[in-house]
Write a protein that holds these residues in place. Structure first.
Motif, PDB file in Angstrom:
ATOM      1  N   LEU A 142     107.382  72.405 143.702  1.00  0.00           N
ATOM      2  CA  LEU A 142     108.369  72.695 142.662  1.00  0.00           C
ATOM      3  C   LEU A 142     108.103  71.894 141.396  1.00  0.00           C
ATOM      4  N   ILE A 143     107.947  70.583 141.540  1.00  0.00           N
ATOM      5  CA  ILE A 143     107.796  69.763 140.338  1.00  0.00           C
ATOM      6  C   ILE A 143     106.432  69.954 139.674  1.00  0.00           C
ATOM      7  N   GLN A 144     105.405  70.358 140.463  1.00  0.00           N
ATOM      8  CA  GLN A 144     104.111  70.672 139.838  1.00  0.00           C
ATOM      9  C   GLN A 144     104.229  71.919 138.965  1.00  0.00           C
ATOM     10  N   TYR A 145     104.979  72.930 139.459  1.00  0.00           N
ATOM     11  CA  TYR A 145     105.211  74.138 138.678  1.00  0.00           C
ATOM     12  C   TYR A 145     105.978  73.785 137.394  1.00  0.00           C
ATOM     13  N   GLN A 146     107.027  72.964 137.534  1.00  0.00           N
ATOM     14  CA  GLN A 146     107.834  72.582 136.369  1.00  0.00           C
ATOM     15  C   GLN A 146     106.993  71.810 135.352  1.00  0.00           C
TER      16      GLN A 146
END
Length: 572
Positions: free
Chosen positions: A193-197
């Motif tokens: 999730l945070i890599q995508y964000q």
């Protein structure tokens, strides 16, 4: 100390102002005259729970204001700096509270509006009220550890600060470790999730303050055509054939010829000449401005598309471009932590072990100091209880040691929690009669015994609690005879080091007063109102006689009252 108290429209009090002195001030009077109402008002002044019932009937609001003289208090000075209030360490503090008929409280400290919580925090550092049914922290077991630490004073200060600092570091490190050791699947999902964000924000190629800059440029483009027309028309009004500048030049030339005939016109000629050149310069500036105005529909479309893109990111990551960039930075750090989880985990476990070991050692040291101070406190309390005719009463500081071991502290999967203030819980225990088991202080049955226990504790702890004024509201209830005399002497002893206000029905206590205030009710404009009067010696004899005999005052009771006053004077 509390120097002055003003109360307006509070319960049956219309408007009174009372000045207080150092030492022991006694308040006496018939039941219902308003003695406890004055104490209730002070309770409201220091942040007590308000009620519309306190507002005098027919009034819109009740007002209580207190003027305090404070000693050089490092703790109070630090608190004032934190809440942004001016504080002169050698001067005064003014507390004020208003309660409206709508139930609203308006609180001020030194004239500055504050919350009720802040008023309470400051107020309880200045005044400590002990009522007949509520003795605050002395009967609250979870507060006894603080009382013991205050009694210990400087001997525990350094160790306590060290422990609390280690505790904060331990909790912070343990929290990070807990996050790293969560479920593997949850960690993987979080990382995705945070890599995508992070990538979404990076791809947007945001610049600091870009949103505000784009909005300003959009505003100029939106109104570019109107702005061009207005400035161009202003320029044309000044410059051109038969326009403003041309006619101004005509007037300037005419005045120049006239001034050659009449020198009195020279100032007017100079004025219009200056005006002409100013207007000419203005016209050229207007021309330069409108020639630079852009009206680019294509650029406007690009800006609107970019603003829309940024607004999409704002809905997810922050209210501005700067907040989005800050979020991106935090996420980048978290990604690095999760990707290097095993390495970080090993490093932080080692760090936790070091902190836990130091914390455990410091906690044991803190316990040793407290146990030594507890022995000293017990001896002093027992001595005070004997003076109050409670020689069979046993007092004990009970230590409930924590079951947490050093291994527990290092085990992040262990749900046990270590105490914020030490490795143990502390409570004051008493047994009022021989053969009885020790019980928590709050469970002592007799009101008279509670009163004496409170006075014994106060005698020892008053110098360590740091309050400006102590207030006893009928804590002498349920005692008489030699016990009453002992209580009177003990209250006077406390007043030597602290200002004490005391509501009493005991003549022995009243005789000890440095200042004796008589509270009564009077009819004022058809309504009952409380009146406060400072008594002289003759009036004090009359009042103490009334307290001794009840209804009828005889020569014998007057003589007894005089004897009490002489006895109190000699004891002082």
């Amino acid at each position: 100390m509390l120097m002055e108290l003003s109360i307006r429209n509070f319960a049956i009090i219309d408007n009174i102002t009372i000045s207080f002195d150092e030492g022991l001030t006694v308040l006496t009077g018939e039941t219902g005259a308003g003695k406890s109402i004055i104490i209730d008002a002070i309770g409201q002044l220091i942040g007590g729970r308000g009620s519309v019932d306190f507002v005098r009937h027919g009034s819109k609001r009740a007002e209580i204001e207190g003027l305090f003289s404070v000693n050089n208090s490092e703790e109070l000075s630090l608190l004032f700096r934190e809440i942004g209030i001016e504080y002169d360490e050698d001067d005064t503090v003014i507390l004020k509270r208003e309660i409206t008929t709508q139930g609203k409280s308006i609180c001020r400290i030194n004239g500055k509006l504050v919350t009720l919580a802040t008023l309470r925090q400051i107020g309880q550092m200045l005044v400590d009220i002990h009522g007949q049914h509520e003795h605050q922290h002395l009967l609250q077991g979870d507060k006894h550890i603080f009382l013991l630490d205050r009694f210990a004073g400087e001997s525990i200060k350094s160790a306590k600060c060290e422990y609390e600092e280690l505790y904060r570091a331990y909790r912070k490190k343990r929290q990070k470790l807990t996050q790293l050791t969560e479920n593997e699947q949850e960690i993987a999902q979080r990382l995705d999730l945070i890599q995508y964000q992070f990538q979404e924000i990076i791809d947007a190629e945001l610049e600091p303050n870009e949103d505000s800059q784009l909005l300003e440029e959009k505003r100029r483009l939106d109104y570019g055509e109107d702005l061009y027309k207005s400035v161009h028309h202003a320029y044309q009004a000044l410059y051109g054939e038969n326009r403003g500048l041309e006619w101004t030049m005509v007037a300037m030339n005419q005045l120049e010829e006239a001034a050659a005939i009449d020198e009195d016109l020279l100032p007017l000629k100079e004025t219009i000449s200056n005006s002409y050149y100013i207007l000419e310069e203005l016209a050229f500036s207007l021309r330069d401005y409108y020639e630079k105005i852009e009206f680019d529909p294509e650029r406007l479309n690009e800006i609107e598309a970019r603003i829309s893109e940024i607004n999409q990111l704002k809905r997810k990551y922050g209210n501005s471009v700067n907040e989005i960039l800050e979020y991106c930075s935090r996420v980048e750090e978290e990604i690095d932590t999760l990707k290097n989880r095993d390495e970080r985990l090993h490093q932080w476990i080692k760090e936790l072990e070091i902190i836990a070991n130091d914390l455990f050692v410091e906690g044991k040291h803190l316990t040793e100091i407290r146990k030594k101070e507890a022995i000293r406190l017990k001896a002093e309390i027992q001595k005070e209880l004997e003076n109050l005719y409670m020689k069979d009463t046993e007092f004990e500081v009970h230590f409930e040691d924590s079951e947490i071991s050093l291994d527990d502290l290092m085990n992040i999967n262990n749900r046990l929690s270590i105490g914020k203030y030490g490795l143990e819980n502390i409570s004051f225990m008493v047994a009022t009669n021989k053969g009885e088991p020790l019980k928590p202080l709050a469970k002592v049955a007799s009101g008279g015994e509670i009163s004496r226990m409170i006075l014994a504790l106060k005698t020892i702890l008053a110098d360590h609690e740091g309050v400006t004024a102590l207030i006893f509201d009928e804590v002498d209830t349920g005692v008489s005879g030699r016990v009453a005399q002992a209580i009177a002497e003990k209250i006077h002893q406390i007043s030597i080091g602290s200002q004490v206000l005391c509501i009493t029905h005991l003549p022995q206590v009243a005789a000890m007063a440095d200042t004796h205030l008589f509270i009564s009710k009077e009819q004022v404009d058809g309504r009952v109102a409380t009146v406060v009067k400072a008594m002289n010696k003759e009036e004090q004899i009359e009042e103490i006689s009334r307290m001794i005999s009840g209804v009828e005052i005889t020569d014998l009771t007057k003589k007894h009252a005089e004897e009490l006053l002489e006895q109190a004077k000699s004891m002082k």
